[in-house]
Design a protein around this motif. Structure first.
Motif, PDB file in Angstrom:
ATOM      1  N   PHE A   5       0.828  -1.203   0.000  1.00 27.62           N
ATOM      2  CA  PHE A   5       0.000   0.000   0.000  1.00 27.62           C
ATOM      3  C   PHE A   5       0.867   1.260   0.000  1.00 27.62           C
ATOM      4  CE2 PHE A   5      -2.471  -3.298   2.282  1.00 27.62           C
ATOM      5  CZ  PHE A   5      -3.518  -3.424   1.382  1.00 27.62           C
ATOM      6  N   ASN A   6       0.269   2.350  -0.462  1.00 26.58           N
ATOM      7  CA  ASN A   6       0.998   3.616  -0.513  1.00 26.58           C
ATOM      8  C   ASN A   6       1.059   4.318   0.835  1.00 26.58           C
ATOM      9  OD1 ASN A   6       1.565   3.393  -3.251  1.00 26.58           O
ATOM     10  ND2 ASN A   6      -0.380   4.332  -3.841  1.00 26.58           N
ATOM     11  N   ALA A  32      -6.481   4.847  -4.881  1.00 26.45           N
ATOM     12  CA  ALA A  32      -5.118   5.362  -4.742  1.00 26.45           C
ATOM     13  C   ALA A  32      -4.211   4.391  -3.989  1.00 26.45           C
ATOM     14  CB  ALA A  32      -5.137   6.711  -4.034  1.00 26.45           C
ATOM     15  N   ASN A  33      -4.748   3.228  -3.668  1.00 21.20           N
ATOM     16  CA  ASN A  33      -3.988   2.146  -3.027  1.00 21.20           C
ATOM     17  C   ASN A  33      -3.526   2.494  -1.616  1.00 21.20           C
ATOM     18  OD1 ASN A  33      -2.987  -0.534  -3.119  1.00 21.20           O
ATOM     19  ND2 ASN A  33      -0.927   0.209  -3.528  1.00 21.20           N
ATOM     20  N   GLY A 186     -12.110  16.034  -3.573  1.00 18.65           N
ATOM     21  CA  GLY A 186     -10.876  16.432  -4.228  1.00 18.65           C
ATOM     22  C   GLY A 186     -10.025  17.334  -3.356  1.00 18.65           C
ATOM     23  N   ARG A 187     -10.662  18.234  -2.639  1.00 19.99           N
ATOM     24  CA  ARG A 187      -9.924  19.121  -1.733  1.00 19.99           C
ATOM     25  C   ARG A 187      -9.282  18.339  -0.592  1.00 19.99           C
ATOM     26  NH1 ARG A 187      -7.471  22.345  -2.373  1.00 19.99           N
ATOM     27  NH2 ARG A 187      -7.909  23.994  -0.878  1.00 19.99           N
ATOM     28  N   ILE A 194      -2.479  13.431  -2.001  1.00 20.81           N
ATOM     29  CA  ILE A 194      -2.780  12.315  -2.894  1.00 20.81           C
ATOM     30  C   ILE A 194      -3.212  12.856  -4.253  1.00 20.81           C
ATOM     31  CG2 ILE A 194      -4.292  10.318  -3.283  1.00 20.81           C
ATOM     32  CD1 ILE A 194      -4.496  10.051  -0.233  1.00 20.81           C
ATOM     33  N   GLU A 195      -2.576  12.372  -5.295  1.00 22.93           N
ATOM     34  CA  GLU A 195      -2.877  12.828  -6.652  1.00 22.93           C
ATOM     35  C   GLU A 195      -4.344  12.576  -6.983  1.00 22.93           C
ATOM     36  OE1 GLU A 195      -0.802  13.888 -10.490  1.00 22.93           O
ATOM     37  OE2 GLU A 195       0.271  13.388  -8.687  1.00 22.93           O
TER      38      GLU A 195
END
Length: 206
Positions: A5-6, A32-33, A186-187, A194-195
């Motif tokens: 995992f990230n 996003a893993n 998103g914010r 995180i991208e």
């Protein structure tokens, strides 16, 4: 950290309105893993059922299995803890993730966190992140804010907590409710580092 995992993030869901934000945030963090430790209050379960028709089991093990299947997550990518599982990783500064989001965050939970009550695992996990100088984001959902709410926000902000009210913008040509949800999620992802591409940037595609 598990190399599969990230990273690890604690996500708490309380009884404020805005269950869709939490569901979308889980979806994005899984994609996003990231490995998730999820804490959900009793009121949070009621709001999830009422607003989005998601019935999360009260048993932590059953809830972990339910969300893992719902989001097609990897093995051990989602772990749900009960409100009194004091031996869980999130309860100790030596093992808790350095990042935590309360989404949505009720003003009652915010008040308890502000004053270090730690009467349940959500409050304790937040207390741990604050004392360990980690990153805590509170997506507060209430309107209007009372003076007491604002005082609690100021106190928490002075302690390094990010106060992010569920107040989506409309400049990205909103067409659906999902657009508003993605704006806030998103914010949150931006602040977590995180991208993300679910929300257009200011000055682009406007």
């Amino acid at each position: 950290m598990n190399n599969d995992f990230n990273g690890k993030i604690t996500l708490a869901i309380t009884g404020a309105s805005g269950a869709s934000y939490a569901m979308r945030l889980i979806e994005c963090l899984i994609a996003a893993n990231y490995q998730l430790y999820i804490l959900c209050s009793s009121a949070g379960r009621i709001v999830l059922d009422t607003e989005v028709g998601v019935k999360i089991p009260s048993s932590p093990d059953a809830a972990s299995k339910f969300l893992t299947e719902k989001y097609q997550a990897k093995d051990q990518q989602i772990t749900v803890f009960g409100k009194e599982q004091w031996f869980s990783p999130v309860a100790s500064g030596s093992s808790a993730p350095k990042q935590m989001v309360v989404c949505p965050c009720s003003t009652g939970t915010m008040a308890a966190i502000c004053h270090g009550m730690s009467d349940n695992l959500i409050e304790r996990a937040a207390d741990v992140v604050i004392k360990e100088r980690g990153q805590l984001i509170l997506m507060v959902r209430e309107t209007p804010f009372s003076t007491l709410h604002l005082q609690n926000m100021l106190s928490l902000s002075q302690q390094g907590v990010t106060i992010m009210p569920a107040s989506p913008g409309f400049y990205h040509k909103v067409e659906t409710i999902e657009d508003l949800i993605d704006f806030m999620v998103g914010r949150v992802l931006d602040h977590l580092g995180i991208e993300q591409d679910i929300m257009p940037r200011w000055g682009y595609n406007i």
